[in-house]
Design a protein around this motif. Structure first.
Motif, PDB file in Angstrom:
ATOM      1  N   PHE A   1      46.378  44.546  40.873  1.00  0.00           N
ATOM      2  CA  PHE A   1      47.139  43.325  41.138  1.00  0.00           C
ATOM      3  C   PHE A   1      46.146  42.192  41.399  1.00  0.00           C
ATOM      4  CE2 PHE A   1      49.817  46.845  42.370  1.00  0.00           C
ATOM      5  CZ  PHE A   1      51.073  46.488  41.907  1.00  0.00           C
ATOM      6  N   THR A   2      46.345  41.055  40.739  1.00  0.00           N
ATOM      7  CA  THR A   2      45.431  39.919  40.890  1.00  0.00           C
ATOM      8  C   THR A   2      46.208  38.628  41.071  1.00  0.00           C
ATOM      9  OG1 THR A   2      43.891  41.032  39.374  1.00  0.00           O
ATOM     10  CG2 THR A   2      43.445  38.723  39.885  1.00  0.00           C
ATOM     11  N   ALA A   3      45.782  37.825  42.055  1.00  0.00           N
ATOM     12  CA  ALA A   3      46.363  36.497  42.285  1.00  0.00           C
ATOM     13  C   ALA A   3      45.222  35.511  42.492  1.00  0.00           C
ATOM     14  CB  ALA A   3      47.285  36.507  43.503  1.00  0.00           C
ATOM     15  N   SER A   4      45.457  34.247  42.116  1.00  0.00           N
ATOM     16  CA  SER A   4      44.373  33.266  42.220  1.00  0.00           C
ATOM     17  C   SER A   4      44.908  31.897  42.604  1.00  0.00           C
ATOM     18  CB  SER A   4      43.613  33.158  40.894  1.00  0.00           C
ATOM     19  OG  SER A   4      44.429  32.564  39.900  1.00  0.00           O
ATOM     20  N   ASN A   5      44.005  31.070  43.121  1.00  0.00           N
ATOM     21  CA  ASN A   5      44.285  29.658  43.381  1.00  0.00           C
ATOM     22  C   ASN A   5      43.023  28.872  43.062  1.00  0.00           C
ATOM     23  OD1 ASN A   5      42.604  29.631  45.843  1.00  0.00           O
ATOM     24  ND2 ASN A   5      44.251  30.887  46.700  1.00  0.00           N
TER      25      ASN A   5
ATOM     26  N   GLU B   1      41.939  40.448  44.464  1.00  0.00           N
ATOM     27  CA  GLU B   1      42.328  41.558  43.592  1.00  0.00           C
ATOM     28  C   GLU B   1      42.427  42.839  44.416  1.00  0.00           C
ATOM     29  OE1 GLU B   1      39.617  43.846  40.561  1.00  0.00           O
ATOM     30  OE2 GLU B   1      40.368  42.028  39.585  1.00  0.00           O
ATOM     31  N   HIS B   2      43.510  43.567  44.221  1.00  0.00           N
ATOM     32  CA  HIS B   2      43.713  44.836  44.928  1.00  0.00           C
ATOM     33  C   HIS B   2      43.988  45.929  43.904  1.00  0.00           C
ATOM     34  CE1 HIS B   2      45.243  47.940  47.569  1.00  0.00           C
ATOM     35  NE2 HIS B   2      44.939  47.211  48.633  1.00  0.00           N
ATOM     36  N   THR B   3      43.306  47.052  44.074  1.00  0.00           N
ATOM     37  CA  THR B   3      43.433  48.169  43.137  1.00  0.00           C
ATOM     38  C   THR B   3      44.084  49.359  43.817  1.00  0.00           C
ATOM     39  OG1 THR B   3      41.443  47.461  41.943  1.00  0.00           O
ATOM     40  CG2 THR B   3      42.173  49.727  41.602  1.00  0.00           C
ATOM     41  N   VAL B   4      45.094  49.935  43.165  1.00  0.00           N
ATOM     42  CA  VAL B   4      45.701  51.187  43.612  1.00  0.00           C
ATOM     43  C   VAL B   4      45.265  52.258  42.625  1.00  0.00           C
ATOM     44  CG1 VAL B   4      47.846  52.422  44.059  1.00  0.00           C
ATOM     45  CG2 VAL B   4      47.689  49.977  44.588  1.00  0.00           C
ATOM     46  N   ILE B   5      44.537  53.255  43.126  1.00  0.00           N
ATOM     47  CA  ILE B   5      43.998  54.302  42.249  1.00  0.00           C
ATOM     48  C   ILE B   5      44.939  55.505  42.253  1.00  0.00           C
ATOM     49  CG2 ILE B   5      42.060  55.857  41.841  1.00  0.00           C
ATOM     50  CD1 ILE B   5      40.259  53.777  43.148  1.00  0.00           C
TER      51      ILE B   5
END
Length: 384
Positions: free
Chosen positions: A45-49, A55-59
């Motif tokens: 999951f990635t969000a930006s401004n 960025e957060h990763t679920v493995i």
């Protein structure tokens, strides 16, 4: 490309809640959305401004509770706030995410079913770009020590944009040591930490915006255990990578002022006393402190604190020092500056160094593993 995956609702909600603050409020395509990338063994999951990317990763397959299973890879951009609210209001259980050929994300859980329109991931154009080949410095530091350094220096930054560089924290990497420094041109905080492992060794001096630093502080507080953070610095960005989290921030452009000359070269007196006792005394004195000014008198092995508020009253307190060398002295200081410095010290005792009349007073945690100190200027009063 279609995406098909099943993820535990609690884990999905935790991830979304963590990265929502990175979602841009502007209307530029891609920036106000959440980018979801389903790979073979992980969900990203990635969000930006305009300042940072989170960025957060679920493995998958990490644990035995089947927290996430990916049946078909792919990616999509969806409106972040709507996905967050949907997941927040779902009950416990697993959530199925599936995309259609018309770029619609179908969210199913128990008997509930939602459809929200998405966009092609090719439209995801974050304002920040990172080129790993441009890395000039790359090294590992302890999460615990980095967290302490950020807390210590963040309080010394300014909020005004009239001096934009001073709204950030200086990261200076040199000789396998990382020094964080911040100043508002009145007080100064600095902390030097040892680097655990160096991968790219090139001296760097960069300024990280307060917004990115505050977000880094927030996400680091959610991490469990000691752990390490890999810091990567290139020409325009800095990246912090720890576990399943990555935060990337732009850099403030310009030459941060050199502060070494502000540090007193000699010491007329040095006092050591209990940190918590001093903090509590400052809190008491602040109640009746006009313009936050507290008067300190160090006489023998005692430190006396005095404050007064015109037409209201005054306060006197006395503490014992555990060690003192040098002369007796008196100095008036801004209680808020002192309190902000002391509350982030992680040691039982604090050292106060007095260099002389009108010289900044140095506050330093005693027995600290890392070099850390705060400079606080004296205030001219009728008592001094």
């Amino acid at each position: 490309m279609n995406v098909l995956l099943v993820v535990e609702r609690g884990e999905l909600y935790k991830v979304l809640r963590l990265i929502m603050r990175a979602v841009s409020q502007d209307t530029m395509p891609g920036n106000s959305g959440l980018h979801i990338q389903a790979n073979k063994d992980r969900l990203i999951f990635t969000a930006s401004n305009s300042t940072f990317i989170l960025e957060h990763t679920v493995i998958t397959g990490e644990r035995d509770d089947h927290i996430c299973s990916i049946e078909q890879t792919g990616s999509i951009i969806v409106p972040a706030i709507y996905l967050y609210e949907i997941i927040r209001k779902l009950g416990a259980g697993h959530v199925t995410l599936k995309t259609s050929d018309k770029l619609t994300l179908i969210i199913s859980s128990n008997k509930a079913r939602f459809r929200i329109r998405g966009r092609e991931s090719a439209e995801y154009l974050p304002l920040l770009r990172y080129n790993a080949d441009d890395n000039k410095s790359k090294f590992l530091v302890s999460n615990k020590v980095l967290l302490s350094a950020i807390k210590q220096t963040l309080a010394a930054t300014v909020d005004t944009l009239s001096r934009p560089l001073l709204t950030g924290v200086l990261f200076e990497y040199k000789d396998k040591k990382l020094t964080l420094t911040a100043t508002d041109s009145i007080k100064l905080a600095t902390m030097t930490i040892e680097v655990l492992e160096v991968k790219h060794d090139m001296g760097q001096r960069v300024v990280v915006p307060k917004k990115g630093i505050k977000e880094l502080l927030r996400v680091m507080k959610t991490m469990e255990g000691e752990g390490t953070t890999e810091i990567q610095i290139n020409t325009n960005n800095i990246r912090f990578v720890s576990g399943q989290l990555t935060l990337q921030s732009v850099l403030l452009q310009g030459d941060y002022p050199h502060t070494e000359h502000l540090i007193p070269k000699s010491t007329g007196s040095e006092v050591t006393l209990h940190t918590a006792s001093l903090l509590q005394s400052i809190e008491r004195a602040s109640v009746l402190a006009s313009e936050n000014i507290i008067h300190f008198s160090i006489i023998g092995n005692k430190i006396k604190l005095h404050s007064n508020l015109s037409e209201v009253g005054d306060m006197n307190d006395e503490l014992s020092t555990s060690m003192k060398t040098g002369i007796d002295f008196q100095v008036s200081l801004n209680s808020k500056f002192v309190y902000d410095a002391l509350r982030h010290f992680d040691t039982e005792n604090t050292i106060i160094r007095y260099a002389g009349h009108l010289q900044p007073v140095v506050f330093q945690p005693a027995d600290a593993d890392q070099a850390c100190f705060c400079l606080i200027p004296p205030v001219r009063t009728s008592q001094r």
